[in-house]
Design a protein around this motif. Structure first.
Motif, short mmCIF file in Angstrom:
data_model
loop_
_atom_site.label_atom_id
_atom_site.label_comp_id
_atom_site.label_asym_id
_atom_site.label_seq_id
_atom_site.Cartn_x
_atom_site.Cartn_y
_atom_site.Cartn_z
N THR A 1 -59.43 -22.05 -39.33
CA THR A 1 -58.42 -22.62 -40.23
C THR A 1 -58.28 -21.78 -41.48
O THR A 1 -57.17 -21.44 -41.92
CB THR A 1 -58.77 -24.08 -40.58
OG1 THR A 1 -58.81 -24.85 -39.39
CG2 THR A 1 -57.77 -24.67 -41.56
N ARG A 2 -59.40 -21.40 -42.06
CA ARG A 2 -59.36 -20.59 -43.27
C ARG A 2 -58.85 -19.18 -42.99
O ARG A 2 -58.11 -18.61 -43.78
CB ARG A 2 -60.71 -20.59 -43.95
CG ARG A 2 -60.95 -21.92 -44.66
CD ARG A 2 -62.36 -22.11 -45.15
NE ARG A 2 -62.56 -23.35 -45.86
CZ ARG A 2 -62.71 -24.55 -45.29
NH1 ARG A 2 -62.65 -24.66 -43.97
NH2 ARG A 2 -62.92 -25.63 -46.01
N GLY A 3 -59.24 -18.62 -41.86
CA GLY A 3 -58.76 -17.29 -41.48
C GLY A 3 -57.25 -17.26 -41.30
O GLY A 3 -56.57 -16.32 -41.75
N GLU A 4 -56.70 -18.28 -40.65
CA GLU A 4 -55.25 -18.37 -40.48
C GLU A 4 -54.55 -18.51 -41.82
O GLU A 4 -53.51 -17.89 -42.06
CB GLU A 4 -54.90 -19.53 -39.56
CG GLU A 4 -55.30 -19.28 -38.12
CD GLU A 4 -55.19 -20.51 -37.23
OE1 GLU A 4 -54.60 -21.53 -37.66
OE2 GLU A 4 -55.68 -20.44 -36.09
N MET A 5 -55.11 -19.32 -42.71
CA MET A 5 -54.54 -19.51 -44.03
C MET A 5 -54.54 -18.18 -44.81
O MET A 5 -53.55 -17.82 -45.43
CB MET A 5 -55.35 -20.56 -44.80
CG MET A 5 -54.91 -20.78 -46.23
SD MET A 5 -56.10 -21.79 -47.16
CE MET A 5 -57.51 -20.68 -47.25
N ILE A 6 -55.63 -17.46 -44.72
CA ILE A 6 -55.74 -16.17 -45.41
C ILE A 6 -54.73 -15.18 -44.86
O ILE A 6 -54.03 -14.50 -45.62
CB ILE A 6 -57.19 -15.62 -45.30
CG1 ILE A 6 -58.13 -16.50 -46.12
CG2 ILE A 6 -57.26 -14.17 -45.75
CD1 ILE A 6 -59.59 -16.31 -45.77
N ALA A 7 -54.64 -15.08 -43.54
CA ALA A 7 -53.68 -14.15 -42.93
C ALA A 7 -52.25 -14.49 -43.34
O ALA A 7 -51.48 -13.60 -43.70
CB ALA A 7 -53.83 -14.17 -41.41
N LYS A 8 -51.88 -15.76 -43.31
CA LYS A 8 -50.53 -16.17 -43.72
C LYS A 8 -50.28 -15.82 -45.18
O LYS A 8 -49.20 -15.36 -45.55
CB LYS A 8 -50.33 -17.67 -43.49
CG LYS A 8 -50.16 -18.03 -42.04
CD LYS A 8 -50.01 -19.53 -41.87
CE LYS A 8 -49.98 -19.88 -40.39
NZ LYS A 8 -49.93 -21.33 -40.16
N ASN A 9 -51.27 -16.03 -46.01
CA ASN A 9 -51.14 -15.72 -47.43
C ASN A 9 -50.98 -14.22 -47.65
O ASN A 9 -50.15 -13.79 -48.45
CB ASN A 9 -52.36 -16.26 -48.20
CG ASN A 9 -52.15 -16.22 -49.69
OD1 ASN A 9 -51.06 -16.42 -50.19
ND2 ASN A 9 -53.23 -15.95 -50.41
N PHE A 10 -51.76 -13.43 -46.94
CA PHE A 10 -51.63 -11.97 -47.06
C PHE A 10 -50.24 -11.52 -46.61
O PHE A 10 -49.60 -10.70 -47.27
CB PHE A 10 -52.70 -11.26 -46.22
CG PHE A 10 -54.01 -11.06 -46.93
CD1 PHE A 10 -54.51 -11.99 -47.81
CD2 PHE A 10 -54.76 -9.93 -46.70
CE1 PHE A 10 -55.73 -11.81 -48.45
CE2 PHE A 10 -55.97 -9.71 -47.33
CZ PHE A 10 -56.45 -10.66 -48.21
N ILE A 11 -49.77 -12.03 -45.48
CA ILE A 11 -48.45 -11.66 -44.96
C ILE A 11 -47.38 -11.99 -45.99
O ILE A 11 -46.48 -11.19 -46.25
CB ILE A 11 -48.19 -12.36 -43.61
CG1 ILE A 11 -49.07 -11.72 -42.51
CG2 ILE A 11 -46.72 -12.31 -43.23
CD1 ILE A 11 -49.11 -12.50 -41.22
#
Length: 125
Positions: free
Chosen positions: A110-120
Motif C-alpha cells: 500500500t505504501r509502495g503504491e502510494m509512493i510510486a503514484k506520488n513520484f509519478i
C-alpha cells in the motif's frame, strides 16, 4: 519463514534483496547503476541501503530515523517513466511477498503504491 511483524532488521533484509533484484532487471537497473554503481558493497550503495532502510522503517513503523526528501534525488534522472515505476512496484511486491505474511506485506505494498503514484505526479510523468 515469512515475517509477521516489521522490524528494522527485516526491513534491511528486504531492502538488500529488493535492490539485488533491481540490479538484475533490464528495465530499471541502469537508473541505479548510473547513480550508485553496480556493486552493492560500495560505499555509495551501502549509504543508499542504510537510507532506504531508515525510509521504510519510517513508513511502516514508529521509527523516525529517516531525514530526507525522497523525491529530490529523482528529479534529475533522465528516462524515468510510468513503466519504470510499474516495474519498480512489481519487483518490490515480489520481494515483499517472499519475506512477509500477507497482512504485513500489504502494509508495504500500500505504501509502495502510494509512493510510486506520488513520484509519478510530482515528476509529471
Amino acid at each position: 519463514m515469512q515475517y509477521q511483524t516489521i522490524t528494522k532488521k527485516n526491513i534491511r533484509i528486504m531492502v538488500d534483496r529488493f535492490y539485488s533484484s533491481v540490479l538484475k532487471d533490464d528495465l530499471i537497473a541502469d537508473f541505479f547503476i548510473e547513480k550508485l554503481g553496480d556493486e552493492m558493497i560500495s560505499d555509495e550503495w551501502q549509504h543508499h541501503l542504510n537510507l532506504l532502510t531508515d525510509f521504510w522503517a519510517s513508513m511502516t513503523t514508529a521509527d523516525n530515523s529517516y531525514n530526507g526528501t525522497p523525491i529530490k534525488p529523482h528529479l534529475d534522472m533522465q528516462g524515468l517513466n510510468r513503466e519504470s515505476f510499474q516495474r519498480w512496484l512489481e519487483l518490490f511486491s515480489q520481494t515483499i511477498d517472499k519475506l512477509y505474511e500477507e497482512e504485513t506485506a500489504n502494509i508495504f505494498k500500500t505504501r509502495g503504491e502510494m509512493i510510486a503514484k506520488n513520484f509519478i505526479k510530482q515528476l509529471k510523468l
